[in-house]
Scaffold this motif. Structure first.
Motif, PDB file in Angstrom:
ATOM      1  N   LEU A   5      37.291 -21.910  22.947  1.00 51.08           N
ATOM      2  CA  LEU A   5      36.427 -23.385  22.695  1.00 51.08           C
ATOM      3  C   LEU A   5      36.462 -24.064  23.361  1.00 51.08           C
ATOM      4  O   LEU A   5      36.244 -24.419  22.248  1.00 51.08           O
ATOM      5  N   TRP A  59      37.108 -19.207  13.753  1.00 44.33           N
ATOM      6  CA  TRP A  59      37.792 -19.300  14.615  1.00 44.33           C
ATOM      7  C   TRP A  59      38.923 -18.417  13.992  1.00 44.33           C
ATOM      8  O   TRP A  59      39.582 -19.437  13.213  1.00 44.33           O
ATOM      9  N   ASN A 110      44.195 -15.129  16.069  1.00 46.69           N
ATOM     10  CA  ASN A 110      45.093 -16.029  16.900  1.00 46.69           C
ATOM     11  C   ASN A 110      46.090 -15.275  18.015  1.00 46.69           C
ATOM     12  O   ASN A 110      46.573 -13.674  18.092  1.00 46.69           O
ATOM     13  N   PHE A 121      38.045 -23.600  11.576  1.00 49.57           N
ATOM     14  CA  PHE A 121      39.578 -23.041  11.707  1.00 49.57           C
ATOM     15  C   PHE A 121      39.368 -21.685  10.135  1.00 49.57           C
ATOM     16  O   PHE A 121      39.011 -21.835   9.138  1.00 49.57           O
ATOM     17  N   GLY A 176      37.343 -29.739  15.217  1.00 49.86           N
ATOM     18  CA  GLY A 176      38.454 -29.006  14.178  1.00 49.86           C
ATOM     19  C   GLY A 176      38.390 -29.326  12.928  1.00 49.86           C
ATOM     20  O   GLY A 176      39.369 -30.227  12.691  1.00 49.86           O
ATOM     21  N   LEU A 198      48.959 -24.190  13.527  1.00 53.10           N
ATOM     22  CA  LEU A 198      48.345 -23.863  13.996  1.00 53.10           C
ATOM     23  C   LEU A 198      48.866 -22.991  15.504  1.00 53.10           C
ATOM     24  O   LEU A 198      50.158 -23.326  15.598  1.00 53.10           O
ATOM     25  N   TYR A 247      42.940 -20.435  25.146  1.00 49.56           N
ATOM     26  CA  TYR A 247      41.997 -21.107  24.317  1.00 49.56           C
ATOM     27  C   TYR A 247      40.472 -21.847  24.987  1.00 49.56           C
ATOM     28  O   TYR A 247      40.153 -22.268  24.601  1.00 49.56           O
ATOM     29  N   ARG A 303      47.620 -26.280  22.371  1.00 51.74           N
ATOM     30  CA  ARG A 303      46.331 -26.333  22.579  1.00 51.74           C
ATOM     31  C   ARG A 303      45.042 -26.380  22.555  1.00 51.74           C
ATOM     32  O   ARG A 303      44.052 -26.685  22.896  1.00 51.74           O
ATOM     33  N   ILE A 304      44.876 -25.409  21.269  1.00 47.01           N
ATOM     34  CA  ILE A 304      44.175 -25.450  20.470  1.00 47.01           C
ATOM     35  C   ILE A 304      42.939 -26.466  19.937  1.00 47.01           C
ATOM     36  O   ILE A 304      42.329 -27.177  19.908  1.00 47.01           O
TER      37      ILE A 304
END
Length: 90
Positions: free
Chosen positions: A64, A51, A54, A71, A26, A14, A61, A18-19
């Protein structure tokens, strides 16, 4: 490649750690099935947003936060894309 190996590779691929910190659940969709990279609780597949943006490593983020996210395959770096390809060919 096993599903667990794929999950490990995709988590590292990724654009930012942080995502996974901010999303509730996810996943990536493979042949109509969800493979979870993070699963906090059960969620209906209709509750997920897709999502593919990038925005880089240092982006927060925030949009989210607490969401259930699927993803897009294009979000991952080359190593993640190669792992996904290997998984699909197995």
């Amino acid at each position: 490649m096993t599903e667990q190996e794929l999950i490990k590779e995709l988590r590292m691929s990724l654009p930012s750690n942080r995502i996974l910190e901010v999303v509730r659940n996810g996943a990536i969709q493979v042949y109509g099935d969800l493979i979870f990279l993070k699963k906090k609780d059960e969620a209906d597949s209709s509750d997920f947003i897709k999502w593919e943006e990038n925005k880089g490593y240092n982006y927060d983020y925030r949009e989210l936060q607490g969401k259930n996210v699927i993803f897009g395959h294009t979000l991952f770096n080359e190593r993640g894309k190669e792992a996904l390809k290997a998984f699909l060919e197995a």
